[in-house]
Design a protein around this motif. Structure first.
Motif, PDB file in Angstrom:
ATOM      1  N   MET A 148      10.696   1.212 -13.092  1.00  0.00           N
ATOM      2  CA  MET A 148      11.583   2.324 -12.723  1.00  0.00           C
ATOM      3  C   MET A 148      11.240   3.634 -13.411  1.00  0.00           C
ATOM      4  O   MET A 148      12.045   4.582 -13.400  1.00  0.00           O
ATOM      5  N   ASN A 149      10.045   3.725 -13.993  1.00  0.00           N
ATOM      6  CA  ASN A 149       9.621   4.995 -14.594  1.00  0.00           C
ATOM      7  C   ASN A 149       9.544   6.110 -13.549  1.00  0.00           C
ATOM      8  O   ASN A 149       9.747   7.284 -13.870  1.00  0.00           O
ATOM      9  N   CYS A 150       9.276   5.722 -12.293  1.00  0.00           N
ATOM     10  CA  CYS A 150       9.155   6.723 -11.232  1.00  0.00           C
ATOM     11  C   CYS A 150      10.502   7.351 -10.888  1.00  0.00           C
ATOM     12  O   CYS A 150      10.557   8.361 -10.176  1.00  0.00           O
ATOM     13  N   TRP A 151      11.585   6.775 -11.376  1.00  0.00           N
ATOM     14  CA  TRP A 151      12.913   7.365 -11.188  1.00  0.00           C
ATOM     15  C   TRP A 151      13.413   8.082 -12.435  1.00  0.00           C
ATOM     16  O   TRP A 151      14.005   9.143 -12.345  1.00  0.00           O
ATOM     17  N   PHE A 152      13.152   7.495 -13.612  1.00  0.00           N
ATOM     18  CA  PHE A 152      13.823   7.975 -14.822  1.00  0.00           C
ATOM     19  C   PHE A 152      12.899   8.657 -15.836  1.00  0.00           C
ATOM     20  O   PHE A 152      13.252   9.691 -16.392  1.00  0.00           O
TER      21      PHE A 152
END
Length: 224
Positions: free
Chosen positions: A52-56
């Motif tokens: 979820m790095n691409c979100w947060f």
């Protein structure tokens, strides 16, 4: 109109799915659409790792350095996305699902989409019953129920193995309907039900198809 098409068949242009996909895309080109076609078999794309790095951490950016980096801007620019896949086991092929999962950076919560994209599915399967497509249709409709997308139509080809046994000209109406569906989508943003029904029409009787299937299965067993 910019069109991004992804063919998830491992057989690429030699597969049954391409027999419907290619005339459909040709029809779009004939109406002036800018069409790019990619094959999952030729792409190096790993599965989503779910961090979820691409979100947060880095919103909108995937940390994996593979062919998705080339595809991301094409997804963003597309007015129409065409997904093409055979149905082998009640869903899209594995490589295509990996690619679909990797769209996550394009849909960060709270961001405003650039445009509302239209989505079309082109799919084939060996099963006679058109209900064999129900699981993949549910999946596609669930994915594209967002405000930034519209699932327009699905070109379904059940009993697809019959295409290999049809004499010349016997399925011209099917191919022509797929081509006209592409033209119509560019012109109107829709595909008529009559064209979709023609693409899916039986190519032979169920009894004939089952006999042909038994023969093909036996030939495949002997050559394995």
């Amino acid at each position: 109109m910019k069109v991004l098409a992804i063919n998830g068949s491992p057989k690429m242009d030699a597969g049954n799915t391409a027999r419907i996909l290619n005339p459909f895309l040709d029809g779009m080109r004939e109406e002036g659409a800018d069409v790019e076609l990619f094959y999952t078999r030729k792409l190096r794309i790993g599965p989503c790792n779910g961090d979820m790095n691409c979100w947060f951490k880095n919103p909108g950016r995937c940390g994996q350095k593979d062919d998705m980096q080339m595809l991301y801007p094409k997804f963003e620019d597309a007015d129409v996305i065409v997904w093409a896949t055979p149905v082998y086991f009640s869903g899209v092929t594995g490589p295509l699902k990996n690619l679909m999962d990797r769209q996550l950076p394009l849909h960060v919560p709270g961001t405003t989409p650039k445009k509302r994209q239209k989505v079309v599915l082109v799919t084939s399967c060996g099963a006679w019953e058109i209900g064999a497509f129900d699981p993949v249709l549910v999946q596609m409709k669930a994915i594209y129920s967002r405000p930034d997308s519209e699932f327009v139509a699905a070109l379904l080809r059940p009993g697809a193995e019959a295409m290999r046994y049809m004499p010349d000209g016997a399925m011209d109406d099917v191919i022509n309907a797929a081509r006209e569906a592409g033209r119509e989508l560019v012109r109107t943003g829709r595909i008529s039900e009559s064209l979709l029904k023609t693409v899916s029409r039986p190519l032979m009787s169920e009894e004939e198809y089952m006999k042909a299937g038994e023969k093909a299965f036996e030939e495949a067993r002997k050559s394995a």
